[in-house]
Design a protein around this motif. Sequence first.
Motif, short mmCIF file in Angstrom:
data_model
loop_
_atom_site.label_atom_id
_atom_site.label_comp_id
_atom_site.label_asym_id
_atom_site.label_seq_id
_atom_site.Cartn_x
_atom_site.Cartn_y
_atom_site.Cartn_z
N LYS A 58 -0.61 -0.50 -4.49
CA LYS A 58 -1.38 -1.39 -5.19
C LYS A 58 -2.74 -1.26 -4.79
O LYS A 58 -3.77 -1.48 -5.32
CB LYS A 58 -0.82 -2.71 -4.82
CG LYS A 58 0.27 -3.25 -5.50
CD LYS A 58 0.75 -4.68 -5.19
CE LYS A 58 1.90 -5.25 -5.95
NZ LYS A 58 3.26 -4.60 -5.57
N PHE A 59 -2.95 -0.44 -3.66
CA PHE A 59 -4.26 -0.16 -3.24
C PHE A 59 -4.25 1.17 -2.29
O PHE A 59 -3.20 1.69 -1.91
CB PHE A 59 -4.73 -1.29 -2.32
CG PHE A 59 -3.90 -1.55 -1.00
CD1 PHE A 59 -4.26 -0.58 0.03
CD2 PHE A 59 -2.97 -2.26 -0.84
CE1 PHE A 59 -3.43 -0.76 1.39
CE2 PHE A 59 -2.16 -2.71 0.30
CZ PHE A 59 -2.67 -1.89 1.37
N GLU A 74 -12.44 -3.92 -2.51
CA GLU A 74 -11.97 -5.25 -2.04
C GLU A 74 -12.72 -5.34 -0.90
O GLU A 74 -13.31 -6.77 -0.92
CB GLU A 74 -10.41 -5.18 -2.01
CG GLU A 74 -9.98 -6.72 -1.55
CD GLU A 74 -10.30 -7.75 -2.46
OE1 GLU A 74 -10.44 -9.15 -2.13
OE2 GLU A 74 -10.47 -7.30 -3.66
N GLY A 94 0.73 -1.19 -0.11
CA GLY A 94 -0.04 0.07 0.08
C GLY A 94 1.00 1.20 0.06
O GLY A 94 0.34 2.53 -0.24
N TYR A 107 -8.79 -0.36 -5.24
CA TYR A 107 -7.81 -0.24 -6.42
C TYR A 107 -8.58 -0.18 -7.48
O TYR A 107 -9.62 -0.55 -7.93
CB TYR A 107 -6.85 -1.58 -6.20
CG TYR A 107 -7.71 -2.87 -6.53
CD1 TYR A 107 -7.88 -3.49 -7.32
CD2 TYR A 107 -8.08 -3.60 -5.07
CE1 TYR A 107 -8.24 -4.68 -7.69
CE2 TYR A 107 -8.43 -4.64 -5.08
CZ TYR A 107 -8.67 -5.53 -6.61
OH TYR A 107 -9.29 -6.65 -6.64
N LYS A 108 -7.74 0.44 -8.27
CA LYS A 108 -8.20 0.53 -9.97
C LYS A 108 -8.13 -0.88 -10.81
O LYS A 108 -6.99 -1.58 -10.42
CB LYS A 108 -7.51 1.65 -10.62
CG LYS A 108 -7.81 2.81 -10.19
CD LYS A 108 -7.12 3.67 -11.11
CE LYS A 108 -7.02 5.18 -10.80
NZ LYS A 108 -6.23 6.14 -11.59
N ARG A 109 -8.86 -1.12 -11.63
CA ARG A 109 -8.82 -2.27 -12.42
C ARG A 109 -9.51 -1.57 -13.60
O ARG A 109 -10.00 -0.75 -13.74
CB ARG A 109 -9.34 -3.59 -11.77
CG ARG A 109 -10.95 -3.53 -11.58
CD ARG A 109 -11.19 -5.04 -10.90
NE ARG A 109 -12.82 -5.14 -10.83
CZ ARG A 109 -13.67 -5.36 -11.93
NH1 ARG A 109 -12.98 -5.91 -12.87
NH2 ARG A 109 -14.79 -5.63 -11.47
#
Length: 159
Positions: A50-51, A83, A44, A69-71
Amino acid sequence: MKYSIRLSTKNDMKSVHNLIIELAVFEKEPDAIEVTVKNLMEDGFGKEPKFICFVAENDEEIVGAALIYKRYSTWKGEVLHLEDLIVKEQMRGSGLGTALLDEVVKYANQIGVKRVSWEVLDWNEPAIVFYEKKGADVKRDWDVVHLNENGIKNYLNNI
């Protein structure tokens, strides 16, 4: 009940980890947690985080968190994945879950994503009702698919 919502810091990750453990117990999977406080700190707050995590505090105690988080969606483009939205048991029903979800949705709007998505267990009816009251479309005709670490290895051994 008074609480405040803010972006987490690296120093919050022990408390966030404790919330993750509480959630795993609630979801009847207490032994499923593999992530460590160290993982959360590195993942993080490293060079490429990552988040993002919002935390909720009550009397300087972290009592809730929302990890996002983005995807990328092939149908929509950039989306935000929630999440977990975790509220300590004694804080449920206090409006804290709404406040955390509000922050996530405001952030999603601010960064211009096309959708916010997350999963909910089919037996967690209070959460489903909560999300539907907020306008979420609970996709009851979709199943979540996971390939865990052993599954990955087994898969690769069979190709």
